[in-house]
Design a protein around this motif. Structure first.
Motif, PDB file in Angstrom:
ATOM      1  N   ALA A  73       0.833  -1.209   0.000  1.00 21.67           N
ATOM      2  CA  ALA A  73       0.000   0.000   0.000  1.00 21.67           C
ATOM      3  C   ALA A  73       0.864   1.254   0.000  1.00 21.67           C
ATOM      4  O   ALA A  73       0.572   2.220  -0.714  1.00 21.67           O
ATOM      5  N   LEU A  74       1.938   1.258   0.776  1.00 21.73           N
ATOM      6  CA  LEU A  74       2.832   2.417   0.814  1.00 21.73           C
ATOM      7  C   LEU A  74       3.546   2.611  -0.520  1.00 21.73           C
ATOM      8  O   LEU A  74       3.713   3.744  -0.979  1.00 21.73           O
ATOM      9  N   MET A  75       3.949   1.518  -1.147  1.00 20.20           N
ATOM     10  CA  MET A  75       4.596   1.622  -2.463  1.00 20.20           C
ATOM     11  C   MET A  75       3.607   2.158  -3.499  1.00 20.20           C
ATOM     12  O   MET A  75       3.963   3.010  -4.313  1.00 20.20           O
ATOM     13  N   ALA A  76       2.381   1.677  -3.477  1.00 20.78           N
ATOM     14  CA  ALA A  76       1.364   2.157  -4.419  1.00 20.78           C
ATOM     15  C   ALA A  76       1.103   3.644  -4.202  1.00 20.78           C
ATOM     16  O   ALA A  76       0.974   4.406  -5.168  1.00 20.78           O
ATOM     17  N   ASP A  77       1.053   4.070  -2.956  1.00 23.42           N
ATOM     18  CA  ASP A  77       0.835   5.479  -2.647  1.00 23.42           C
ATOM     19  C   ASP A  77       2.005   6.323  -3.138  1.00 23.42           C
ATOM     20  O   ASP A  77       1.810   7.391  -3.709  1.00 23.42           O
ATOM     21  N   MET A  78       3.222   5.829  -2.930  1.00 20.86           N
ATOM     22  CA  MET A  78       4.400   6.565  -3.379  1.00 20.86           C
ATOM     23  C   MET A  78       4.416   6.685  -4.906  1.00 20.86           C
ATOM     24  O   MET A  78       4.675   7.758  -5.451  1.00 20.86           O
ATOM     25  N   LEU A  79       4.099   5.583  -5.600  1.00 20.36           N
ATOM     26  CA  LEU A  79       4.074   5.627  -7.063  1.00 20.36           C
ATOM     27  C   LEU A  79       2.979   6.567  -7.565  1.00 20.36           C
ATOM     28  O   LEU A  79       3.181   7.301  -8.533  1.00 20.36           O
ATOM     29  N   ALA A  80       1.832   6.565  -6.919  1.00 21.73           N
ATOM     30  CA  ALA A  80       0.758   7.473  -7.305  1.00 21.73           C
ATOM     31  C   ALA A  80       1.191   8.925  -7.111  1.00 21.73           C
ATOM     32  O   ALA A  80       0.884   9.790  -7.935  1.00 21.73           O
ATOM     33  N   HIS A  81       1.920   9.184  -6.028  1.00 20.41           N
ATOM     34  CA  HIS A  81       2.405  10.539  -5.765  1.00 20.41           C
ATOM     35  C   HIS A  81       3.409  10.967  -6.836  1.00 20.41           C
ATOM     36  O   HIS A  81       3.358  12.100  -7.322  1.00 20.41           O
ATOM     37  N   VAL A  82       4.307  10.068  -7.220  1.00 23.77           N
ATOM     38  CA  VAL A  82       5.298  10.379  -8.266  1.00 23.77           C
ATOM     39  C   VAL A  82       4.585  10.637  -9.592  1.00 23.77           C
ATOM     40  O   VAL A  82       4.917  11.582 -10.316  1.00 23.77           O
ATOM     41  N   GLU A  83       3.580   9.821  -9.923  1.00 26.49           N
ATOM     42  CA  GLU A  83       2.821  10.024 -11.159  1.00 26.49           C
ATOM     43  C   GLU A  83       2.084  11.360 -11.135  1.00 26.49           C
ATOM     44  O   GLU A  83       2.003  12.051 -12.147  1.00 26.49           O
ATOM     45  N   GLU A  84       1.564  11.728  -9.986  1.00 26.94           N
ATOM     46  CA  GLU A  84       0.857  13.006  -9.855  1.00 26.94           C
ATOM     47  C   GLU A  84       1.811  14.166 -10.111  1.00 26.94           C
ATOM     48  O   GLU A  84       1.472  15.125 -10.806  1.00 26.94           O
TER      49      GLU A  84
END
Length: 121
Positions: A75-86
């Motif tokens: 979940a933390l990795m998915a959140d981090m990747l979503a933040h980078v994509e944003e």
């Protein structure tokens, strides 16, 4: 053990015993508790039936903890990747956003450290 005891009562009794005693928590070991639950037979133990925690119980709990840790990591990795994509969608690379650069041009004044720049939004 006893009339009117709920799961919350049991949890509270065990938690209290864990925090106030250095002895192992086993519950009431005497069979007399079954006959008269109003009698507090062993005051160093919570008023609950005797129970045992086996090595198998500990192994199952350890497996559960590992599974939950793995899900948290995902979940933390998915959140981090979503933040980078944003950030990428906003048109800035993460390093540029941290430095406060807007156009990427180098000025001669960049050698002077002026502290963090504040950007008006």
């Amino acid at each position: 053990v006893g009339p009117g005891c709920t799961d919350e009562t049991l949890l509270s009794a065990i938690a209290s015993a864990l925090h106030t005693s250095t002895m192992p928590i086993t519950g009431q070991l005497s069979a007399a508790v079954e006959k008269n639950p109003g009698v507090w037979l062993n005051t160093s133990q919570p008023l609950c039936k005797a129970f045992m925690v086996t090595d198998e119980d500990i192994r199952k709990q350890e497996e559960l903890v590992q599974q939950v840790r793995k899900r948290l990591e995902e979940a933390l990795m998915a959140d981090m990747l979503a933040h980078v994509e944003e950030i990428a969608r906003d048109g800035e690379a993460p390093a540029e956003k941290l430095r406060g650069e807007e156009d990427g041009e180098d000025d001669e004044e960049d050698d002077v450290d002026r502290g963090p720049e504040i950007e008006n939004v």
